[in-house]
Design a protein around this motif. Structure first.
Motif, PDB file in Angstrom:
ATOM      1  N   TRP A  55      -3.891  14.130  -3.577  1.00 41.21           N
ATOM      2  CA  TRP A  55      -4.368  13.718  -2.257  1.00 41.21           C
ATOM      3  C   TRP A  55      -3.278  13.929  -1.207  1.00 41.21           C
ATOM      4  O   TRP A  55      -2.095  13.777  -1.485  1.00 41.21           O
ATOM      5  N   SER A  56      -3.701  14.251  -0.004  1.00 44.48           N
ATOM      6  CA  SER A  56      -2.741  14.361   1.089  1.00 44.48           C
ATOM      7  C   SER A  56      -2.381  12.974   1.586  1.00 44.48           C
ATOM      8  O   SER A  56      -3.126  12.004   1.383  1.00 44.48           O
ATOM      9  N   ARG A  57      -1.253  12.886   2.259  1.00 46.77           N
ATOM     10  CA  ARG A  57      -0.833  11.593   2.804  1.00 46.77           C
ATOM     11  C   ARG A  57      -1.796  11.115   3.887  1.00 46.77           C
ATOM     12  O   ARG A  57      -2.056   9.923   4.017  1.00 46.77           O
ATOM     13  N   PHE A  77       0.827  -1.207   0.000  1.00 45.87           N
ATOM     14  CA  PHE A  77       0.000   0.000   0.000  1.00 45.87           C
ATOM     15  C   PHE A  77       0.863   1.260   0.000  1.00 45.87           C
ATOM     16  O   PHE A  77       0.553   2.238  -0.690  1.00 45.87           O
ATOM     17  N   GLY A  78       1.935   1.236   0.748  1.00 46.28           N
ATOM     18  CA  GLY A  78       2.800   2.400   0.808  1.00 46.28           C
ATOM     19  C   GLY A  78       3.491   2.728  -0.503  1.00 46.28           C
ATOM     20  O   GLY A  78       3.965   3.861  -0.698  1.00 46.28           O
ATOM     21  N   LEU A  79       3.540   1.760  -1.424  1.00 45.75           N
ATOM     22  CA  LEU A  79       4.201   1.994  -2.700  1.00 45.75           C
ATOM     23  C   LEU A  79       3.429   2.970  -3.585  1.00 45.75           C
ATOM     24  O   LEU A  79       4.006   3.584  -4.486  1.00 45.75           O
ATOM     25  N   TRP A  80       2.119   3.099  -3.338  1.00 46.52           N
ATOM     26  CA  TRP A  80       1.300   3.927  -4.220  1.00 46.52           C
ATOM     27  C   TRP A  80       1.062   5.322  -3.655  1.00 46.52           C
ATOM     28  O   TRP A  80       0.438   6.146  -4.329  1.00 46.52           O
ATOM     29  N   VAL A  81       1.538   5.586  -2.451  1.00 45.00           N
ATOM     30  CA  VAL A  81       1.236   6.861  -1.796  1.00 45.00           C
ATOM     31  C   VAL A  81       1.772   8.043  -2.611  1.00 45.00           C
ATOM     32  O   VAL A  81       1.030   8.979  -2.932  1.00 45.00           O
ATOM     33  N   VAL A  82       3.044   8.017  -2.922  1.00 50.89           N
ATOM     34  CA  VAL A  82       3.649   9.135  -3.655  1.00 50.89           C
ATOM     35  C   VAL A  82       3.060   9.284  -5.057  1.00 50.89           C
ATOM     36  O   VAL A  82       2.714  10.406  -5.468  1.00 50.89           O
TER      37      VAL A  82
END
Length: 310
Positions: free
Chosen positions: A59-61, A46-51
């Motif tokens: 979108w904000s983090r 999931f964290g791979l798509w945040v940036v």
């Protein structure tokens, strides 16, 4: 009577010694199932798509992190229901359809267009669809086939989460940089489908111990009701919640933090893979030790080392 007792003891030793020989198929199928389970996939990817989502949709983090909160709440409700369904219908009939639906729900993420509500709805469906294919399903299969070596067998099966954590970030982070996050999501959904034949043909709903120690459904319900009122059960629930709260707060944020620090996607993927490798070592070590040492002592040492690392 002594002769009968001796024969029973010899038989028990032979049974214990043959656990891996008789249960290796279940162990391998459980390993692959755990590796693509919802917990493993969401936790490590999931964290791979945040940036990428921040850059494309603005979108904000914190807003993106809200999807993880929604998934956690849905899982709290859905996983006990899935566990009960497994008791009624068997592991394969619940886990395999769940894996298919989970892969399809992950694929739906490809169609995000900037509407944050769409992300929340899709993640809700992801958590519901994948609830039947979590480690709950596969550790139940392990428990049916392993007794003396149960800790080691569980460690071997659960180290699949470490393999997922080591391989997927190392592959998907640079793949995303080269091909875009939508292509990476498509690849991830295909990966989830790959182990389904192994799970279907090799997972057994009942192990030898289950056949010998079978209980009626009514007796089992009474036992469960009695167990959940025990102080030990409540303590375990609190411990699991606190550990998950701490670990889940860090790992999905790890890649974004590295990218924020100016580290390239390729290097960030390799650093993240170190977490997966450490999980592999930890699972094997813990599994071996809990068969020989009082399990809470092992857990206390491992949890303390994790706290010091943080």
């Amino acid at each position: 009577m002594t002769g009968i007792g001796d024969n029973m003891g010899v038989h028990a030793q032979q049974t214990q010694g043959n656990e891996f020989k008789r249960g290796w198929r279940t162990l391998i199928a459980s390993f692959f199932g755990v590796g693509v389970a919802m917990n493993s996939i969401l936790f490590y990817t999931f964290g791979l798509w945040v940036v990428p989502w921040q850059e494309e949709f603005g979108w904000s983090r914190a807003a993106i992190g809200g999807a993880q909160t929604i998934a956690a709440i849905v899982m709290i409700v859905a996983i006990p229901i899935a566990g009960r369904a497994i008791d009624l219908w068997g592991i394969r009939k619940v886990a395999v359809p769940s894996m298919v639906l989970f892969a399809l729900s992950i694929y739906l993420i490809v169609f995000l267009n900037g509407n944050l509500l769409s992300l929340y709805l899709i993640i809700t469906f992801v958590a519901l669809a994948g609830a039947g294919a979590t480690p709950v399903s596969f550790t139940r299969a392990i428990n049916g086939w392993f007794s003396k070596n149960r800790g080691l067998a569980l460690g071997l099966a659960l180290m699949a989460t470490g393999v997922t954590g080591a391989v997927l970030p190392a592959v998907l982070v640079p793949y995303t940089a080269d091909n875009g996050w939508r292509a990476a999501i498509m690849l991830l959904s295909i990966i989830i489908l790959v182990p389904i034949p192994v799970v279907w043909f090799w997972i057994k709903d009942h192990g030898p111990e289950d056949d010998v120690q079978a209980e009626s459904d009514t007796d089992m319900q009474h036992q469960v009701k009695a167990d959940i009122r025990q102080p030990t059960f409540i303590k375990l629930g609190i411990i699991f919640f606190l550990i998950a709260f701490g670990v889940c707060g860090l790992t999905p944020s790890f890649v974004p933090m590295l990218l924020d620090a100016g580290i390239s996607p390729e290097v960030a993927g390799r650093y993240t893979a170190v977490i997966g490798l450490s999980v592999i070592i930890g699972r094997l070590t813990a599994g071996y030790l809990v068969d020989r040492i009082f399990a809470p002592y092992v857990a206390a040492v491992l949890f303390s080392s994790a706290a010091m690392g943080l």
